[in-house]
Enzyme design. Sequence first.
Site, PDB file in Angstrom:
ATOM      1  N   PHE A 104       0.719  -1.252   0.170  1.00  0.00           N
ATOM      2  CA  PHE A 104      -0.080   0.077  -0.321  1.00  0.00           C
ATOM      3  C   PHE A 104       1.190   1.760  -0.074  1.00  0.00           C
ATOM      4  O   PHE A 104       1.771   1.331   0.716  1.00  0.00           O
ATOM      5  CB  PHE A 104      -0.878   0.086   1.309  1.00  0.00           C
ATOM      6  CG  PHE A 104      -1.822   0.692   1.115  1.00  0.00           C
ATOM      7  CD1 PHE A 104      -3.168   1.025   0.662  1.00  0.00           C
ATOM      8  CD2 PHE A 104      -1.891   1.947   2.445  1.00  0.00           C
ATOM      9  CE1 PHE A 104      -3.557   2.488   0.309  1.00  0.00           C
ATOM     10  CE2 PHE A 104      -2.592   3.325   1.605  1.00  0.00           C
ATOM     11  CZ  PHE A 104      -4.293   3.006   1.352  1.00  0.00           C
ATOM     12  N   ASP A 175       6.529  -3.380   8.335  1.00  0.00           N
ATOM     13  CA  ASP A 175       5.240  -2.861   7.956  1.00  0.00           C
ATOM     14  C   ASP A 175       4.469  -4.164   8.065  1.00  0.00           C
ATOM     15  O   ASP A 175       4.315  -4.838   7.008  1.00  0.00           O
ATOM     16  CB  ASP A 175       4.898  -2.209   6.687  1.00  0.00           C
ATOM     17  CG  ASP A 175       3.698  -1.376   6.340  1.00  0.00           C
ATOM     18  OD1 ASP A 175       3.387  -1.751   7.111  1.00  0.00           O
ATOM     19  OD2 ASP A 175       3.025  -0.691   5.420  1.00  0.00           O
ATOM     20  N   HIS A 178      -0.312  -6.274   7.237  1.00  0.00           N
ATOM     21  CA  HIS A 178      -1.089  -7.190   6.230  1.00  0.00           C
ATOM     22  C   HIS A 178      -0.411  -8.485   7.158  1.00  0.00           C
ATOM     23  O   HIS A 178      -1.029  -9.910   7.442  1.00  0.00           O
ATOM     24  CB  HIS A 178      -0.111  -7.882   5.110  1.00  0.00           C
ATOM     25  CG  HIS A 178      -0.784  -7.064   4.167  1.00  0.00           C
ATOM     26  ND1 HIS A 178       0.087  -7.005   2.784  1.00  0.00           N
ATOM     27  CD2 HIS A 178      -1.649  -5.492   4.055  1.00  0.00           C
ATOM     28  CE1 HIS A 178      -0.762  -5.728   1.998  1.00  0.00           C
ATOM     29  NE2 HIS A 178      -0.774  -4.926   2.920  1.00  0.00           N
ATOM     30  N   GLN A 201      -6.970  -0.700  10.151  1.00  0.00           N
ATOM     31  CA  GLN A 201      -8.044  -0.473   9.929  1.00  0.00           C
ATOM     32  C   GLN A 201      -8.871  -1.375   8.877  1.00  0.00           C
ATOM     33  O   GLN A 201      -8.511  -2.277   9.105  1.00  0.00           O
ATOM     34  CB  GLN A 201      -7.194   0.263   7.835  1.00  0.00           C
ATOM     35  CG  GLN A 201      -8.143   0.946   7.250  1.00  0.00           C
ATOM     36  CD  GLN A 201      -8.496   0.375   5.942  1.00  0.00           C
ATOM     37  OE1 GLN A 201      -8.234  -0.726   6.369  1.00  0.00           O
ATOM     38  NE2 GLN A 201      -9.270   0.485   5.081  1.00  0.00           N
ATOM     39  N   LYS A 204      -8.495  -5.011   7.919  1.00  0.00           N
ATOM     40  CA  LYS A 204      -7.153  -5.383   8.237  1.00  0.00           C
ATOM     41  C   LYS A 204      -7.335  -6.513   8.703  1.00  0.00           C
ATOM     42  O   LYS A 204      -8.631  -6.901   9.245  1.00  0.00           O
ATOM     43  CB  LYS A 204      -6.237  -4.800   8.630  1.00  0.00           C
ATOM     44  CG  LYS A 204      -5.528  -2.861   7.914  1.00  0.00           C
ATOM     45  CD  LYS A 204      -4.764  -3.499   7.212  1.00  0.00           C
ATOM     46  CE  LYS A 204      -4.491  -2.693   5.811  1.00  0.00           C
ATOM     47  NZ  LYS A 204      -4.505  -1.945   5.890  1.00  0.00           N
ATOM     48  N   ARG A 233       4.939  15.897  24.941  1.00  0.00           N
ATOM     49  CA  ARG A 233       5.230  15.100  26.003  1.00  0.00           C
ATOM     50  C   ARG A 233       5.929  14.431  26.558  1.00  0.00           C
ATOM     51  O   ARG A 233       6.606  13.260  25.204  1.00  0.00           O
ATOM     52  CB  ARG A 233       3.740  15.023  26.654  1.00  0.00           C
ATOM     53  CG  ARG A 233       2.533  16.481  26.433  1.00  0.00           C
ATOM     54  CD  ARG A 233       1.328  15.696  26.573  1.00  0.00           C
ATOM     55  NE  ARG A 233       0.276  17.356  27.407  1.00  0.00           N
ATOM     56  CZ  ARG A 233      -0.471  16.733  26.259  1.00  0.00           C
ATOM     57  NH1 ARG A 233      -0.874  16.231  25.414  1.00  0.00           N
ATOM     58  NH2 ARG A 233      -1.433  18.206  25.930  1.00  0.00           N
ATOM     59  N   TYR A 240       1.496  20.556  29.949  1.00  0.00           N
ATOM     60  CA  TYR A 240       1.508  21.701  29.137  1.00  0.00           C
ATOM     61  C   TYR A 240       2.893  22.026  29.254  1.00  0.00           C
ATOM     62  O   TYR A 240       3.869  22.929  28.803  1.00  0.00           O
ATOM     63  CB  TYR A 240       0.560  23.337  29.619  1.00  0.00           C
ATOM     64  CG  TYR A 240      -0.655  23.926  29.446  1.00  0.00           C
ATOM     65  CD1 TYR A 240      -1.072  22.518  28.298  1.00  0.00           C
ATOM     66  CD2 TYR A 240      -1.819  23.114  30.227  1.00  0.00           C
ATOM     67  CE1 TYR A 240      -2.788  22.539  27.766  1.00  0.00           C
ATOM     68  CE2 TYR A 240      -2.886  23.261  29.686  1.00  0.00           C
ATOM     69  CZ  TYR A 240      -3.349  22.984  29.310  1.00  0.00           C
ATOM     70  OH  TYR A 240      -4.663  22.958  28.260  1.00  0.00           O
ATOM     71  N   ARG A 250      -3.372   9.901  18.726  1.00  0.00           N
ATOM     72  CA  ARG A 250      -3.802   9.053  20.547  1.00  0.00           C
ATOM     73  C   ARG A 250      -4.889   8.131  19.428  1.00  0.00           C
ATOM     74  O   ARG A 250      -5.450   7.836  18.635  1.00  0.00           O
ATOM     75  CB  ARG A 250      -3.922   9.761  21.207  1.00  0.00           C
ATOM     76  CG  ARG A 250      -2.830  10.630  21.581  1.00  0.00           C
ATOM     77  CD  ARG A 250      -3.559  11.085  23.228  1.00  0.00           C
ATOM     78  NE  ARG A 250      -4.432  12.329  23.077  1.00  0.00           N
ATOM     79  CZ  ARG A 250      -4.423  13.157  23.231  1.00  0.00           C
ATOM     80  NH1 ARG A 250      -3.706  13.633  22.607  1.00  0.00           N
ATOM     81  NH2 ARG A 250      -5.403  14.427  23.126  1.00  0.00           N
TER      82      ARG A 250
END
Length: 407
Positions: A104, A175, A178, A201, A204, A233, A240, A250
Amino acid sequence: MSQQTSHLSKNHLAMFGGPKAVTQPPPEWPFFDDSDRAALNAVLESHVWGGYHSSVAELEKRFAEFHEAKHGIALANGTVSLEIALASCGIGPGDEVIVPPITFVASATSIARVGATPVFVDIDPQTINLNPDLVEQNISDRTRAIVAVHFAGHPVDLDRLVEICRQRNLVLIEDCAHAHGAQWHDQRVGSFGSFGSFSFQASKNMTAGEGGILITSDDDLAERARSISNQGRRTGGAWYEHQTLGTNARLTGFQASLLLNQLDRLPEQLQLRTDRANQLREGLSRVEGLTPTPATLDERVTMHGNHLFSIRYDRSAWNEVSRDQVVAALQAEGVPATSGYPHPIYRNQLFNEHPTVVHQCSEAEAYCQSSIWLPHNALLADEKWIDDIVSAIQKVQDAAGTVIAAS
Ligand SMILES: *Cc1c(COP(=O)(O)O)cnc(C)c1O
């Protein structure tokens, strides 16, 4: 000038109005049951709808454990996960990263997105994964990393790639979009490289509609990836206080809670897909001109991820009927076949506008001309359905007998 073209004969084929060979659809994907409704409801009622729901940390821990890594960093998808993996390893402008062309597009755009140069190297025609000999030949002074893809769920040759990266001081990023649960020498993929990157996704083998995760056993890389994904962070830092250039990637509690259920189902589904894939291989061994990739299973692959069942079509055994016409005939018969990636990804327009190196990739080109895929949910069907698929394929091949002269 007269020319011979081949067509499927009209006898009984569903594409010409005959009866369908396969009357049931494959099992629907994604699968869910009441446990998923309960899991979503629990997040809903917790009022913790964002990335700090306890299910996110639980998913990170359990997914990493299952894939034999120390840390998991849950993320928004399997594209930013690759970008964050590369950035965490310090890959950026001026660096070259070797990547396969049969994957992909995100495997390579992630490289360009961090400012580095994707370098496309040809595949092994059996596994459809990076050819380690060509990887070795095409390492330059600027090569910093390899993004290796376990295409269709078949692990790349990790014996060779791990060794090449060790010798040449390169970063290996796997990767694994798959390849959830796939194994090489009894070790889960994603745990061999500096990072393993997974996608959740919708298509998958584990999904929450969208989502992703990185796994690593390196404490520093884990902290860097977590920091980038959470606005720079640091663990233990103030809300902050932002120490690095980060973003928000996230995963939510809703997604994580679905994924925990999906992880529970994964071992059983891996086994079921393996059994059905073996049955299909056996059936196809009686059909000339359709050869699974690889033709013979590699003993080092102790678990195939089976995201796709990848087949090569040889038109000479089908009276020169085109691959696309056979795929259309199979679809009409009720076989969920597709022709796969239309071309190696370096052919996409965007790579004309970004620095890219394309080494000769004739095997990748040939694969895209001949591939036929079945999706992983087809391998969750019962034995009879797989038998019906094989019968449908034989029916279409029988119809490939008629040659019509055209001018
Ligand atoms: C799906 C996929 C990705 C991208 O994952 P998303 O979660 O859709 O962003 C990356 N690499 C490969 C090989 C994929 O198939």
